[in-house]
Design a protein around this motif. Structure first.
Motif, PDB file in Angstrom:
ATOM      1  N   ILE A  42       2.220   5.103  -1.787  1.00  0.00           N
ATOM      2  CA  ILE A  42       0.931   5.578  -1.271  1.00  0.00           C
ATOM      3  C   ILE A  42      -0.080   4.439  -1.176  1.00  0.00           C
ATOM      4  O   ILE A  42      -0.211   3.628  -2.092  1.00  0.00           O
ATOM      5  CB  ILE A  42       0.394   6.752  -2.113  1.00  0.00           C
ATOM      6  N   VAL A  43      -0.755   4.419  -0.046  1.00  0.00           N
ATOM      7  CA  VAL A  43      -1.747   3.382   0.249  1.00  0.00           C
ATOM      8  C   VAL A  43      -3.133   4.024   0.199  1.00  0.00           C
ATOM      9  O   VAL A  43      -3.333   5.100   0.761  1.00  0.00           O
ATOM     10  CB  VAL A  43      -1.474   2.818   1.665  1.00  0.00           C
ATOM     11  N   ALA A  44      -4.076   3.367  -0.454  1.00  0.00           N
ATOM     12  CA  ALA A  44      -5.461   3.853  -0.471  1.00  0.00           C
ATOM     13  C   ALA A  44      -6.236   3.149   0.628  1.00  0.00           C
ATOM     14  O   ALA A  44      -6.187   1.918   0.737  1.00  0.00           O
ATOM     15  CB  ALA A  44      -6.099   3.550  -1.830  1.00  0.00           C
ATOM     16  N   GLN A  45      -6.922   3.926   1.451  1.00  0.00           N
ATOM     17  CA  GLN A  45      -7.723   3.284   2.495  1.00  0.00           C
ATOM     18  C   GLN A  45      -9.181   3.199   2.057  1.00  0.00           C
ATOM     19  O   GLN A  45      -9.777   4.194   1.644  1.00  0.00           O
ATOM     20  CB  GLN A  45      -7.654   4.038   3.825  1.00  0.00           C
ATOM     21  N   ILE A  46      -9.737   2.003   2.149  1.00  0.00           N
ATOM     22  CA  ILE A  46     -11.134   1.797   1.756  1.00  0.00           C
ATOM     23  C   ILE A  46     -11.902   1.186   2.927  1.00  0.00           C
ATOM     24  O   ILE A  46     -11.302   0.647   3.855  1.00  0.00           O
ATOM     25  CB  ILE A  46     -11.251   0.877   0.507  1.00  0.00           C
TER      26      ILE A  46
END
Ligand SMILES: Cc1cc2nc3c(=O)[nH]c(=O)nc-3n(C[C@H](O)[C@H](O)[C@H](O)COP(=O)(O)O)c2cc1C
Length: 326
Positions: A77-81
């Motif tokens: 899972i990638v967190a988008q900021i």
């Protein structure tokens, strides 16, 4: 080396979508058929800093931290900021690394005015120098692979200059939403541009994976586009609406209505259980998407829109399936 290096091609990833790809909806997608990579909704890096370090808000009461929840079945899972300030990107990247994410993605494509006003999102397409600084800041902040999601230009396509600048900063992957900022989502995605993007990538930095995004509704369509354009991966956004089975290869018409309604009920319960503080009205998007395309859909939708909690939704669905032929 990161998980990005181990994906077989073409890989299929979940698009980050505000108020859609939250932990509850991702649970439904994980069950329906996992994408190769999950993505969070976008989260403000400045907001994380201010709420945690200045206002000293407790994490369990912080709505931004709630948007960074995930479960083990939702990996990688990638967190988008998003931010326009390198120091905020540093802060938020360290935080998502501590939270156990597998990657961090920088939003450089969002056309929302409130985000562009901060110089973030799509505004960065006009400021490649700053975009590169943000990528550097993220890379230096942790060991997580850094990716970028963006568009093919601002007012007009400027792929050559923009993509070259991003490639030189050497992120692990770049997702191209194949429209300009000006086009918003009003015209069809231009997949011809992906062929050009691949040529540029092969010349400037062949190590960077390119992911195509825009109007893909099925794995079958995505495989065809990947073959035609040479992109490494496909990102699906709206194709997940009403079809959490999309990554398992299903088209919306493949799923019997009873199963769609059961999924909606499950989502409503997930929503209530996992993220009770989030506005139940967000579920309305999903009601529209699941309850469509059959006789009586409008009527059922209207009834479901009046529901206040998951039990209401379940009762309305049960009453409908018991008394009609659907
Ligand atoms: C409701 C909604 C929310 C979105 N939120 C985000 C977001 O948080 N971050 C982002 O990079 N893109 C966001 N997008 C854009 C999508 O990720 C994607 O680029 C776009 O929908 C085109 O892909 P699709 O045709 O597969 O939907 C959003 C789009 C929609 C419709």
């Amino acid at each position: 080396m990161s998980f990005w290096d181990n994906l077989s091609k073409p890989f299929f990833v979940m698009a980050p979508m505000a108020d859609v790809t939250d932990v509850a909806f991702r649970a439904l997608v994980a069950k329906g058929g996992k994408p190769d990579v999950f993505w969070t909704e976008f989260v403000s890096a400045d907001g994380l800093y201010h709420t945690r370090e200045i206002s000293k808000m407790k994490d369990d009461e912080n709505p931004l931290m709630r948007d960074l929840q995930f479960t083990e079945e939702q990996r990688p899972i990638v967190a988008q900021i998003f931010s326009s300030k390198p120091e905020m990107i540093t802060y938020a990247t360290k935080l998502v690394a501590e939270l156990g994410f597998d990657g961090v993605d920088l939003n450089m494509g969002c056309p929302d005015r409130s985000i562009e006003k901060q110089g973030a999102g799509a505004a960065l397409v006009k400021n490649p120098k700053l975009a590169v600084e943000l990528i550097r800041a993220a890379k230096e902040a942790s060991d997580l692979p850094v990716t970028v999601k963006t568009r093919i230009g601002y007012n007009k396509e400027s792929l050559y200059e923009w993509l070259t600048a991003l490639l030189e900063a050497n992120p692990a992957a770049i997702t191209l939403h194949l429209r300009t900022r000006k086009e918003m989502s009003l015209v069809p995605a231009d997949w011809e541009q992906m062929k050009r993007a691949i040529e540029i990538r092969d010349r400037v930095n062949p190590n960077v994976l390119l992911i195509g995004n825009g109007d893909v509704e099925s794995v079958e369509q995505g495989k065809k586009l990947a073959l035609e354009t040479g992109c490494d991966g496909i990102m699906i956004g709206r194709g997940m609406f009403g079809n959490p089975w999309v990554f398992a290869g299903r088209k919306p018409e493949d799923t019997p209505l009873a199963l769609k309604l059961a999924a909606l009920v499950e989502l409503a319960h997930n929503f209530e259980k996992i993220m009770p503080a989030k506005n139940f009205a967000i579920l309305k998007k999903h009601i529209k998407a699941f309850v469509t395309g059959f006789i009586g859909a409008a009527e059922l939708r209207a009834r479901l829109m009046g529901a206040e909690n998951a039990n209401d939704i379940e009762k309305i669905v049960q009453a409908t399936t018991a008394t009609s032929s659907i």
